[in-house]
Design a protein around this motif. Structure first.
Motif, PDB file in Angstrom:
ATOM      1  N   PRO A 135       0.827  -1.209   0.000  1.00 64.14           N
ATOM      2  CA  PRO A 135       0.000   0.000   0.000  1.00 64.14           C
ATOM      3  C   PRO A 135       0.862   1.258   0.000  1.00 64.14           C
ATOM      4  O   PRO A 135       2.054   1.205   0.262  1.00 64.14           O
ATOM      5  N   VAL A 136       0.219   2.384  -0.304  1.00 70.59           N
ATOM      6  CA  VAL A 136       0.910   3.666  -0.272  1.00 70.59           C
ATOM      7  C   VAL A 136       0.371   4.479   0.898  1.00 70.59           C
ATOM      8  O   VAL A 136      -0.830   4.744   0.989  1.00 70.59           O
ATOM      9  N   HIS A 137       1.277   4.846   1.814  1.00 73.88           N
ATOM     10  CA  HIS A 137       0.923   5.681   2.960  1.00 73.88           C
ATOM     11  C   HIS A 137       1.500   7.071   2.733  1.00 73.88           C
ATOM     12  O   HIS A 137       2.662   7.213   2.323  1.00 73.88           O
ATOM     13  N   VAL A 138       0.693   8.094   3.004  1.00 69.82           N
ATOM     14  CA  VAL A 138       1.096   9.483   2.788  1.00 69.82           C
ATOM     15  C   VAL A 138       1.043  10.225   4.115  1.00 69.82           C
ATOM     16  O   VAL A 138      -0.001  10.240   4.785  1.00 69.82           O
ATOM     17  N   VAL A 139       2.145  10.844   4.492  1.00 72.37           N
ATOM     18  CA  VAL A 139       2.199  11.624   5.736  1.00 72.37           C
ATOM     19  C   VAL A 139       2.033  13.096   5.393  1.00 72.37           C
ATOM     20  O   VAL A 139       2.836  13.670   4.652  1.00 72.37           O
ATOM     21  N   LEU A 140       0.983  13.703   5.933  1.00 70.27           N
ATOM     22  CA  LEU A 140       0.709  15.123   5.731  1.00 70.27           C
ATOM     23  C   LEU A 140       1.009  15.906   6.999  1.00 70.27           C
ATOM     24  O   LEU A 140       1.035  15.340   8.098  1.00 70.27           O
ATOM     25  N   GLY A 141       1.196  17.203   6.835  1.00 66.99           N
ATOM     26  CA  GLY A 141       1.462  18.056   7.992  1.00 66.99           C
ATOM     27  C   GLY A 141       0.939  19.448   7.739  1.00 66.99           C
ATOM     28  O   GLY A 141      -0.184  19.782   8.093  1.00 66.99           O
ATOM     29  N   ALA A 142       1.750  20.294   7.095  1.00 61.32           N
ATOM     30  CA  ALA A 142       1.329  21.655   6.789  1.00 61.32           C
ATOM     31  C   ALA A 142       0.098  21.640   5.893  1.00 61.32           C
ATOM     32  O   ALA A 142       0.050  20.924   4.895  1.00 61.32           O
ATOM     33  N   ALA A 143      -0.918  22.426   6.283  1.00 61.71           N
ATOM     34  CA  ALA A 143      -2.157  22.546   5.505  1.00 61.71           C
ATOM     35  C   ALA A 143      -2.772  21.180   5.185  1.00 61.71           C
ATOM     36  O   ALA A 143      -3.309  20.972   4.087  1.00 61.71           O
ATOM     37  N   ALA A 144      -2.719  20.265   6.143  1.00 57.95           N
ATOM     38  CA  ALA A 144      -3.193  18.896   5.898  1.00 57.95           C
ATOM     39  C   ALA A 144      -4.649  18.865   5.425  1.00 57.95           C
ATOM     40  O   ALA A 144      -4.986  18.115   4.499  1.00 57.95           O
ATOM     41  N   ALA A 145      -5.496  19.652   6.044  1.00 56.89           N
ATOM     42  CA  ALA A 145      -6.912  19.643   5.652  1.00 56.89           C
ATOM     43  C   ALA A 145      -7.088  20.111   4.214  1.00 56.89           C
ATOM     44  O   ALA A 145      -7.888  19.542   3.455  1.00 56.89           O
ATOM     45  N   GLU A 146      -6.333  21.125   3.835  1.00 60.55           N
ATOM     46  CA  GLU A 146      -6.440  21.634   2.463  1.00 60.55           C
ATOM     47  C   GLU A 146      -5.900  20.616   1.457  1.00 60.55           C
ATOM     48  O   GLU A 146      -6.450  20.461   0.359  1.00 60.55           O
ATOM     49  N   VAL A 147      -4.834  19.932   1.833  1.00 67.39           N
ATOM     50  CA  VAL A 147      -4.286  18.908   0.939  1.00 67.39           C
ATOM     51  C   VAL A 147      -5.316  17.804   0.729  1.00 67.39           C
ATOM     52  O   VAL A 147      -5.552  17.349  -0.400  1.00 67.39           O
ATOM     53  N   ARG A 148      -5.946  17.364   1.791  1.00 68.05           N
ATOM     54  CA  ARG A 148      -6.971  16.318   1.677  1.00 68.05           C
ATOM     55  C   ARG A 148      -8.109  16.769   0.774  1.00 68.05           C
ATOM     56  O   ARG A 148      -8.681  15.972   0.030  1.00 68.05           O
ATOM     57  N   GLU A 149      -8.454  18.048   0.850  1.00 66.91           N
ATOM     58  CA  GLU A 149      -9.578  18.572   0.070  1.00 66.91           C
ATOM     59  C   GLU A 149      -9.237  18.732  -1.406  1.00 66.91           C
ATOM     60  O   GLU A 149     -10.047  18.421  -2.273  1.00 66.91           O
ATOM     61  N   ARG A 150      -8.020  19.164  -1.696  1.00 68.53           N
ATOM     62  CA  ARG A 150      -7.672  19.516  -3.079  1.00 68.53           C
ATOM     63  C   ARG A 150      -6.994  18.395  -3.859  1.00 68.53           C
ATOM     64  O   ARG A 150      -7.078  18.354  -5.091  1.00 68.53           O
ATOM     65  N   ALA A 151      -6.321  17.502  -3.166  1.00 63.83           N
ATOM     66  CA  ALA A 151      -5.577  16.450  -3.868  1.00 63.83           C
ATOM     67  C   ALA A 151      -6.359  15.143  -3.877  1.00 63.83           C
ATOM     68  O   ALA A 151      -7.054  14.810  -2.922  1.00 63.83           O
ATOM     69  N   ASP A 152      -6.222  14.409  -4.961  1.00 60.16           N
ATOM     70  CA  ASP A 152      -6.843  13.092  -5.069  1.00 60.16           C
ATOM     71  C   ASP A 152      -5.878  12.061  -4.486  1.00 60.16           C
ATOM     72  O   ASP A 152      -4.905  11.669  -5.129  1.00 60.16           O
TER      73      ASP A 152
END
Length: 235
Positions: free
Chosen positions: A87-104
């Protein structure tokens, strides 16, 4: 052969072909044979570190930098998948909510690192922790801000996996770079020593004799997107 015999043979053949049970049994047999003859290989998870806030870019989160009309993080995910990681795991941090909203990021396991500002080490710890229980034999770690590294280089590193103790890194002109593959037996020690922006450097230095370097300079460019002039590489 007489016409009567030929008709009988044709009828028999038609009866076999038209019988769904026979077709299904044949398909099941083929699937079973394929399963036996094609054993599943080791699970190599893709671990994408995409938490950076882009301090030297004026606070523009790297995951959201535009690249070919889409957020940069999508390209990094695609590269891991095309190289055979999952599987592919992605670690977010800065602007995490915006990344989730804008990126597929569909199909990915997305985890947040609330301590992303502490540096890459904290994201590496969070990412490795998220892989616990997945059964992965190794984690192939890549960085979101290196679009010059494509599937060919990542696949080379992935294919160098030998066991849960594997330690592999891409090399460019003989110099160690990314991506880096960490066998599962190494995760605990890496997490214990990954602090600040050092990432896994402490572990890599301590185990340099065990490291396999895979030259990738002929198929990739290992530049980072760190400063405003670097943004020209995304055009």
């Amino acid at each position: 052969m007489s016409a009567e015999s030929a008709n009988s043979a044709t009828s028999a053949t038609s009866a076999i072909s038209a019988n769904p049970a026979n077709s299904a049994n044949s398909a099941d047999s083929a699937d079973s044979a394929a399963s036996v003859s094609a054993p599943r290989g080791p699970v190599i998870a893709g671990l994408l570190l995409a938490a950076g806030g882009g301090r030297r870019l004026g606070g523009r989160p790297k995951a959201l930098l535009p690249y070919r009309g889409r957020p940069l993080v999508e390209n990094a995910v695609r590269v891991l998948r095309e190289a055979g990681c999952g599987p592919v795991h992605v670690v977010l941090g800065a602007a995490a909510a915006e990344v989730r909203e804008r990126a597929d990021l569909s199909g990915c396991v997305v985890v947040d690192n609330p301590d992303w500002a502490e540096g890459m080490g904290s994201s590496l710890r969070v990412g490795l922790a998220s892989l616990a229980g997945t059964g992965a034999g190794a984690a192939l770690v890549s960085l979101v801000d290196q679009p010059g590294i494509g599937p060919a280089a990542v696949a080379r590193v992935r294919e160098a996996y030998r066991s849960p103790s594997s330690l592999v890194a891409a090399a460019y002109g003989g110099e160690r770079g990314h991506p880096v593959l960490f066998g599962a037996d190494r995760w605990a020690d890496i997490a214990a020593t990954a602090t600040g922006d050092k990432g896994a450097r402490v572990h890599l230095t301590a185990h340099a004799a065990e490291l396999t370097l895979v030259e990738c300079g002929d198929v990739a460019e290992a530049y980072d997107i760190d400063t405003p002039p670097d943004l020209a590489r995304l055009a």
